[in-house]
Structures are given as structure tokens and as C-alpha cells.
Scaffold this active site. Structure first.
Site, PDB file in Angstrom:
ATOM      1  N   ARG A  28       0.839  -1.200   0.000  1.00  0.00           N
ATOM      2  CA  ARG A  28       0.000   0.000   0.000  1.00  0.00           C
ATOM      3  C   ARG A  28       0.875   1.252   0.000  1.00  0.00           C
ATOM      4  O   ARG A  28       1.895   1.316   0.698  1.00  0.00           O
ATOM      5  CB  ARG A  28      -0.918   0.006   1.230  1.00  0.00           C
ATOM      6  CG  ARG A  28      -1.919  -1.125   1.184  1.00  0.00           C
ATOM      7  CD  ARG A  28      -3.007  -1.015   2.224  1.00  0.00           C
ATOM      8  NE  ARG A  28      -3.730  -2.284   2.272  1.00  0.00           N
ATOM      9  CZ  ARG A  28      -4.634  -2.683   1.393  1.00  0.00           C
ATOM     10  NH1 ARG A  28      -4.963  -1.886   0.388  1.00  0.00           N
ATOM     11  NH2 ARG A  28      -5.215  -3.860   1.501  1.00  0.00           N
ATOM     12  N   ASP A  29       0.431   2.238  -0.796  1.00  0.00           N
ATOM     13  CA  ASP A  29       1.147   3.513  -0.849  1.00  0.00           C
ATOM     14  C   ASP A  29       1.067   4.196   0.513  1.00  0.00           C
ATOM     15  O   ASP A  29       0.024   4.198   1.166  1.00  0.00           O
ATOM     16  CB  ASP A  29       0.549   4.417  -1.940  1.00  0.00           C
ATOM     17  CG  ASP A  29       1.473   5.553  -2.311  1.00  0.00           C
ATOM     18  OD1 ASP A  29       2.035   5.514  -3.431  1.00  0.00           O
ATOM     19  OD2 ASP A  29       1.642   6.477  -1.482  1.00  0.00           O
ATOM     20  N   ILE A  30       2.173   4.783   0.925  1.00  0.00           N
ATOM     21  CA  ILE A  30       2.247   5.418   2.249  1.00  0.00           C
ATOM     22  C   ILE A  30       1.405   6.701   2.304  1.00  0.00           C
ATOM     23  O   ILE A  30       1.008   7.135   3.388  1.00  0.00           O
ATOM     24  CB  ILE A  30       3.729   5.692   2.601  1.00  0.00           C
ATOM     25  CG1 ILE A  30       3.914   5.798   4.093  1.00  0.00           C
ATOM     26  CG2 ILE A  30       4.278   6.901   1.865  1.00  0.00           C
ATOM     27  CD1 ILE A  30       5.373   5.719   4.535  1.00  0.00           C
ATOM     28  N   ASN A  86       4.358   6.383 -13.830  1.00  0.00           N
ATOM     29  CA  ASN A  86       5.016   7.657 -14.111  1.00  0.00           C
ATOM     30  C   ASN A  86       6.435   7.421 -14.612  1.00  0.00           C
ATOM     31  O   ASN A  86       7.109   6.500 -14.148  1.00  0.00           O
ATOM     32  CB  ASN A  86       5.067   8.516 -12.842  1.00  0.00           C
ATOM     33  CG  ASN A  86       3.697   9.006 -12.413  1.00  0.00           C
ATOM     34  OD1 ASN A  86       2.901   9.425 -13.246  1.00  0.00           O
ATOM     35  ND2 ASN A  86       3.405   8.936 -11.122  1.00  0.00           N
ATOM     36  N   GLU A  94       8.785  10.027  -8.582  1.00  0.00           N
ATOM     37  CA  GLU A  94       9.514  10.333  -7.337  1.00  0.00           C
ATOM     38  C   GLU A  94      10.479   9.219  -6.959  1.00  0.00           C
ATOM     39  O   GLU A  94      11.543   9.489  -6.391  1.00  0.00           O
ATOM     40  CB  GLU A  94       8.516  10.533  -6.186  1.00  0.00           C
ATOM     41  CG  GLU A  94       7.644  11.768  -6.336  1.00  0.00           C
ATOM     42  CD  GLU A  94       6.584  11.848  -5.252  1.00  0.00           C
ATOM     43  OE1 GLU A  94       6.521  10.947  -4.384  1.00  0.00           O
ATOM     44  OE2 GLU A  94       5.801  12.808  -5.292  1.00  0.00           O
ATOM     45  N   VAL A  95      10.081   7.985  -7.196  1.00  0.00           N
ATOM     46  CA  VAL A  95      10.912   6.846  -6.810  1.00  0.00           C
ATOM     47  C   VAL A  95      11.372   6.147  -8.089  1.00  0.00           C
ATOM     48  O   VAL A  95      10.529   5.677  -8.880  1.00  0.00           O
ATOM     49  CB  VAL A  95      10.146   5.872  -5.893  1.00  0.00           C
ATOM     50  CG1 VAL A  95      11.030   4.679  -5.541  1.00  0.00           C
ATOM     51  CG2 VAL A  95       9.684   6.576  -4.615  1.00  0.00           C
ATOM     52  N   HIS A  99       7.342   1.139 -11.006  1.00  0.00           N
ATOM     53  CA  HIS A  99       6.184   0.710 -10.216  1.00  0.00           C
ATOM     54  C   HIS A  99       4.904   1.123 -10.917  1.00  0.00           C
ATOM     55  O   HIS A  99       4.854   2.156 -11.588  1.00  0.00           O
ATOM     56  CB  HIS A  99       6.215   1.282  -8.791  1.00  0.00           C
ATOM     57  CG  HIS A  99       6.390   2.766  -8.730  1.00  0.00           C
ATOM     58  ND1 HIS A  99       7.616   3.372  -8.908  1.00  0.00           N
ATOM     59  CD2 HIS A  99       5.502   3.763  -8.525  1.00  0.00           C
ATOM     60  CE1 HIS A  99       7.472   4.685  -8.800  1.00  0.00           C
ATOM     61  NE2 HIS A  99       6.187   4.952  -8.585  1.00  0.00           N
ATOM     62  N   MET A 100       3.893   0.319 -10.718  1.00  0.00           N
ATOM     63  CA  MET A 100       2.558   0.584 -11.258  1.00  0.00           C
ATOM     64  C   MET A 100       1.650   0.934 -10.080  1.00  0.00           C
ATOM     65  O   MET A 100       1.559   0.183  -9.115  1.00  0.00           O
ATOM     66  CB  MET A 100       2.052  -0.681 -11.965  1.00  0.00           C
ATOM     67  CG  MET A 100       0.642  -0.599 -12.504  1.00  0.00           C
ATOM     68  SD  MET A 100       0.151  -2.229 -13.127  1.00  0.00           S
ATOM     69  CE  MET A 100       0.967  -2.241 -14.713  1.00  0.00           C
ATOM     70  N   HIS A 101       1.002   2.103 -10.160  1.00  0.00           N
ATOM     71  CA  HIS A 101       0.005   2.462  -9.153  1.00  0.00           C
ATOM     72  C   HIS A 101      -1.318   1.788  -9.507  1.00  0.00           C
ATOM     73  O   HIS A 101      -1.713   1.780 -10.686  1.00  0.00           O
ATOM     74  CB  HIS A 101      -0.250   3.967  -9.157  1.00  0.00           C
ATOM     75  CG  HIS A 101       0.912   4.819  -8.749  1.00  0.00           C
ATOM     76  ND1 HIS A 101       1.000   5.437  -7.519  1.00  0.00           N
ATOM     77  CD2 HIS A 101       2.039   5.186  -9.423  1.00  0.00           C
ATOM     78  CE1 HIS A 101       2.124   6.144  -7.462  1.00  0.00           C
ATOM     79  NE2 HIS A 101       2.763   6.010  -8.601  1.00  0.00           N
TER      80      HIS A 101
HETATM   81  P1  AMP Z   1       5.834   8.073  -8.259  1.00  0.00           P
HETATM   82  O1  AMP Z   1       5.568   9.541  -8.182  1.00  0.00           O
HETATM   83  O2  AMP Z   1       5.083   7.386  -9.348  1.00  0.00           O
HETATM   84  O3  AMP Z   1       7.324   7.772  -8.266  1.00  0.00           O
HETATM   85  O4  AMP Z   1       5.225   7.471  -6.924  1.00  0.00           O
HETATM   86  C1  AMP Z   1       5.980   7.114  -5.812  1.00  0.00           C
HETATM   87  C2  AMP Z   1       4.993   6.711  -4.740  1.00  0.00           C
HETATM   88  O5  AMP Z   1       5.705   6.027  -3.718  1.00  0.00           O
HETATM   89  C3  AMP Z   1       4.260   7.876  -4.086  1.00  0.00           C
HETATM   90  O6  AMP Z   1       2.857   7.729  -4.271  1.00  0.00           O
HETATM   91  C4  AMP Z   1       4.660   7.760  -2.611  1.00  0.00           C
HETATM   92  O7  AMP Z   1       3.616   8.089  -1.731  1.00  0.00           O
HETATM   93  C5  AMP Z   1       5.062   6.291  -2.503  1.00  0.00           C
HETATM   94  N1  AMP Z   1       5.988   5.975  -1.438  1.00  0.00           N
HETATM   95  C6  AMP Z   1       7.156   6.589  -1.151  1.00  0.00           C
HETATM   96  N2  AMP Z   1       7.751   5.992  -0.104  1.00  0.00           N
HETATM   97  C7  AMP Z   1       6.948   4.964   0.271  1.00  0.00           C
HETATM   98  C8  AMP Z   1       7.013   3.967   1.282  1.00  0.00           C
HETATM   99  N3  AMP Z   1       8.035   3.905   2.143  1.00  0.00           N
HETATM  100  N4  AMP Z   1       6.008   3.072   1.368  1.00  0.00           N
HETATM  101  C9  AMP Z   1       4.964   3.125   0.507  1.00  0.00           C
HETATM  102  N5  AMP Z   1       4.848   4.033  -0.479  1.00  0.00           N
HETATM  103  C10 AMP Z   1       5.821   4.947  -0.595  1.00  0.00           C
END
Ligand code: AMP
Length: 115
Positions: A28-30, A86, A94-95, A99-101
Site C-alpha cells: 500500500r502507498d504510504i 510515471n 519520485e521513486v 512501479h505501477m500504481h
Molecule cells: P511516483 O511519483 O510514481 O514515483 O510514486 C511514488 C509513490 O511512492 C508515491 O505515491 C509515494 O507516496 C510512494 N511511497 C514513497 N515511499 C513509500 C514507502 N516507504 N512506502 C509506501 N509508499 C511509498
């Protein structure tokens, strides 16, 4: 290029894992943006969609199969859901671990905010 997602996959930091197998981990997304907001992440470190190769086609296809399963488990398969990936700056990635949301559980509105 290990990111925080690699640490989650390795179990080094806590997360709410909803599915895992040899190829992917989903948690789950944080900062959830919908009642269901799950991230489906390949265990293999791939930074962005730009780094996906033909060798990854089975893995990327598997991400969709897992998304379908999670949508069923979360009870959003019939009502509907959105899958989103993204890539880089203009998409606000961001990461930098592919990853797929999976968003669901409410009416998600138009695909992009209108300018
Ligand atoms: P993106 O902008 O597509 O790279 O999304 C990165 C996602 O990772 C964001 O929705 C963040 O809320 C999520 N995220 C970052 N750190 C964590 C974590 N430790 N556990 C779960 N989700 C995270």
C-alpha cells in the site's frame, strides 16, 4: 540505484504488503490518493519505463496479471480502477524503481487535470 522500494522488497523497512511472489511485490502507498492505492513493483531493479527491455516483457505482463488479482482482492474489479506508471520529470516520478500504481474505491475523475 537501490531505492527505498528495494529495502521494502527485502523486508528491511516496514510496509503493508498485499501480494508478493518471485517477480513482484505489491504494497500500500504510504500516502494513499484513493481508498485503494497499491504499488506493484518488480523485485528486479528497473529505474524507469525507459529502462525496460524486451527481456522484461514477461515481467511487465506479470505486473498486469498481479494488478488484476489485487483489484479483485480489494473489491474494486467491477466498480473500476486505474493503473498508472510515471516516467521521469514531466510525470513527477519520485521513486526511480519501476512501479505501477493501482487506484480504486472511488470515482477517480478524468485521467489528467485539465489546464
Ligand atoms: P511516483 O511519483 O510514481 O514515483 O510514486 C511514488 C509513490 O511512492 C508515491 O505515491 C509515494 O507516496 C510512494 N511511497 C514513497 N515511499 C513509500 C514507502 N516507504 N512506502 C509506501 N509508499 C511509498
Amino acid at each position: 540505484m537501490a531505492t527505498i522500494f528495494t529495502r521494502i522488497i527485502k523486508g528491511e523497512i516496514p510496509s503493508d504488503i498485499v501480494y508478493r511472489d518471485e517477480q513482484v511485490t505489491a504494497f500500500r502507498d504510504i500516502e494513499p490518493q484513493a481508498p485503494t492505492h497499491v504499488l506493484i513493483v518488480p523485485n528486479k531493479e528497473i529505474a524507469t519505463v525507459n529502462d525496460v527491455t524486451p527481456e522484461d516483457e514477461q515481467l511487465v505482463g506479470h505486473m498486469f496479471t498481479v494488478a488484476r488479482l489485487i483489484a479483485e482482492n480489494e473489491g474494486v474489479a467491477e466498480s473500476g480502477y486505474r493503473l498508472l506508471v510515471n516516467c521521469n520529470r514531466d510525470a513527477n516520478q519520485e521513486v526511480f524503481h519501476l512501479h505501477m500504481h493501482l487506484f480504486g474505491g472511488r470515482q477517480l475523475g478524468p485521467m489528467l487535470a485539465r489546464r
